[in-house]
Design a protein around this motif. Structure first.
Motif, PDB file in Angstrom:
ATOM      1  N   GLU A   2      80.544  42.556  68.537  1.00  0.00           N
ATOM      2  CA  GLU A   2      82.118  42.278  68.226  1.00  0.00           C
ATOM      3  C   GLU A   2      82.762  42.464  69.534  1.00  0.00           C
ATOM      4  O   GLU A   2      82.472  43.615  70.389  1.00  0.00           O
ATOM      5  N   ASN A   3      83.692  41.598  69.837  1.00  0.00           N
ATOM      6  CA  ASN A   3      84.353  41.659  71.056  1.00  0.00           C
ATOM      7  C   ASN A   3      85.914  42.451  70.854  1.00  0.00           C
ATOM      8  O   ASN A   3      86.215  43.083  72.044  1.00  0.00           O
ATOM      9  N   ASP A   4      86.571  42.491  69.838  1.00  0.00           N
ATOM     10  CA  ASP A   4      87.629  43.004  69.536  1.00  0.00           C
ATOM     11  C   ASP A   4      87.551  44.704  69.555  1.00  0.00           C
ATOM     12  O   ASP A   4      86.789  45.136  68.813  1.00  0.00           O
ATOM     13  N   LEU A   5      88.294  45.291  70.360  1.00  0.00           N
ATOM     14  CA  LEU A   5      88.132  46.779  70.541  1.00  0.00           C
ATOM     15  C   LEU A   5      88.259  47.531  69.189  1.00  0.00           C
ATOM     16  O   LEU A   5      87.347  48.360  68.536  1.00  0.00           O
ATOM     17  N   ASP A   6      89.291  47.153  68.565  1.00  0.00           N
ATOM     18  CA  ASP A   6      89.766  47.993  67.289  1.00  0.00           C
ATOM     19  C   ASP A   6      88.898  47.580  66.200  1.00  0.00           C
ATOM     20  O   ASP A   6      88.294  48.510  65.547  1.00  0.00           O
ATOM     21  N   ARG A   7      88.511  46.364  66.032  1.00  0.00           N
ATOM     22  CA  ARG A   7      87.519  45.784  64.986  1.00  0.00           C
ATOM     23  C   ARG A   7      86.176  46.356  65.053  1.00  0.00           C
ATOM     24  O   ARG A   7      85.397  46.938  64.241  1.00  0.00           O
ATOM     25  N   LYS A   8      85.863  46.471  66.549  1.00  0.00           N
ATOM     26  CA  LYS A   8      84.472  47.026  67.026  1.00  0.00           C
ATOM     27  C   LYS A   8      84.488  48.385  66.535  1.00  0.00           C
ATOM     28  O   LYS A   8      83.379  49.118  65.988  1.00  0.00           O
ATOM     29  N   MET A   9      85.480  49.417  66.677  1.00  0.00           N
ATOM     30  CA  MET A   9      85.420  50.849  66.446  1.00  0.00           C
ATOM     31  C   MET A   9      85.312  51.085  65.004  1.00  0.00           C
ATOM     32  O   MET A   9      84.887  51.832  64.417  1.00  0.00           O
ATOM     33  N   LYS A  10      85.992  50.184  64.201  1.00  0.00           N
ATOM     34  CA  LYS A  10      86.223  50.189  62.934  1.00  0.00           C
ATOM     35  C   LYS A  10      84.815  49.820  62.102  1.00  0.00           C
ATOM     36  O   LYS A  10      84.405  50.314  61.176  1.00  0.00           O
ATOM     37  N   ARG A  11      84.212  48.729  62.854  1.00  0.00           N
ATOM     38  CA  ARG A  11      82.852  48.236  62.160  1.00  0.00           C
ATOM     39  C   ARG A  11      81.788  49.690  62.375  1.00  0.00           C
ATOM     40  O   ARG A  11      80.914  49.802  61.568  1.00  0.00           O
ATOM     41  N   LEU A  12      81.866  50.190  63.500  1.00  0.00           N
ATOM     42  CA  LEU A  12      81.226  51.396  63.784  1.00  0.00           C
ATOM     43  C   LEU A  12      81.490  52.547  62.716  1.00  0.00           C
ATOM     44  O   LEU A  12      80.508  53.006  62.035  1.00  0.00           O
ATOM     45  N   ASP A  13      82.647  52.637  62.305  1.00  0.00           N
ATOM     46  CA  ASP A  13      82.960  53.746  61.322  1.00  0.00           C
ATOM     47  C   ASP A  13      82.234  53.290  59.907  1.00  0.00           C
ATOM     48  O   ASP A  13      81.554  54.167  59.370  1.00  0.00           O
ATOM     49  N   GLY A  14      82.312  51.996  59.708  1.00  0.00           N
ATOM     50  CA  GLY A  14      81.552  51.560  58.529  1.00  0.00           C
ATOM     51  C   GLY A  14      80.142  51.563  58.495  1.00  0.00           C
ATOM     52  O   GLY A  14      79.675  52.010  57.545  1.00  0.00           O
TER      53      GLY A  14
END
Length: 252
Positions: A2-14
């Motif tokens: 994932e390249n997008d910073l916010d999406r990356k952190m959200k996906r990690l939370d998932g």
């Protein structure tokens, strides 16, 4: 990836949530892909370490550049912890628990520093950065023993040595929030290096290797440059370095 910073952190939370609810399928994949370039935003521009400008802490720009370089290390550390989970698929379940936990803490560090940078008037990506941490991750993707020796026990362990002097410098310029953040980083990074040490020792045991000799051999074969001090012996001891290893570091 994932390249997008916010999406990356959200996906990690998932991922972390999925792990806590035991929703992972642990059967090894038929194919594990090499990752020469993991997901990251277009900026910062990556340059060779020698091309990074030298900036003093005495200017607002120099102060922000230091925090930016730490943010970059923490962002890379998220990718490398996730790579340790994905790549080595025949480890005990506790290994994946440990490295997902590391990824979560690195993400928390990155977001704290990113917020601090914002208060200093900058964003992650505003300065150039280098790719040394990921290059070593990529070069060690063939063997978990080499990965554990070189990434957590060598590159990340360097953070244990350089963070206390950085804390002093930030204290000297009155950056109280920066000091608080680096204290949290130092505490957590001791734990991350300890995770690397523990799994390095586990693999040595499986392969019937002497951990001290194996560590020296890997450094000699794979490490670019010299291991040089000053070393934070106390933090390294807390991170699981043996007395034999500490004695050896004192000779370098």
């Amino acid at each position: 990836m994932e390249n997008d910073l916010d999406r990356k952190m959200k996906r990690l939370d998932g991922l972390l949530e999925g792990w806590s609810e035991d929703r992972f399928e642990m059967t090894p994949l038929e194919e594990v892909h090499r990752v020469p370039d993991p997901g990251r935003p277009q900026k910062p521009q990556l340059v060779p370490p020698k091309d990074l400008p030298k900036r003093g802490l005495g200017t607002p720009e120099g102060h922000a550049a230091l925090m930016h370089s730490i943010a970059h290390i923490e962002f890379n550390a998220v990718n490398l912890a996730l790579d340790a989970v994905y790549r080595f698929q025949d480890m005990p379940k506790a290994y994946y628990h440990d490295w997902l936990g590391v990824a979560g803490e690195e993400s928390f560090h990155f977001q704290m520093i990113r917020e601090h940078l914002y208060h200093l008037g900058y964003e992650y990506g505003d300065f150039t950065a280098h790719d040394g941490l990921w290059m070593t991750t990529f070069e060690t993707d063939h063997d978990p023993l080499v990965r554990m020796a070189l990434v957590p026990r060598t590159l990340e362990a360097r953070g244990l040595d350089v963070t206390p002097p950085m804390i002093q410098k930030l204290r000297a310029i009155g950056d109280k929030r920066g000091v608080e953040i680096l204290k949290i980083l130092l505490r957590d990074e001791i734990g991350h290096v300890e995770v690397g040490t523990r799994w390095f020792r586990y693999l040595c045991e499986q392969l019937d290797l002497n951990p001290f000799k194996a560590f020296q051999d890997i450094i000699q074969t794979y490490f670019h440059g010299d291991l040089r001090g000053p070393f934070n012996y106390e933090a390294r001891e807390q991170a699981g370095f043996s007395q034999e290893e500490i004695a050896w570091l004192k000779t370098l």
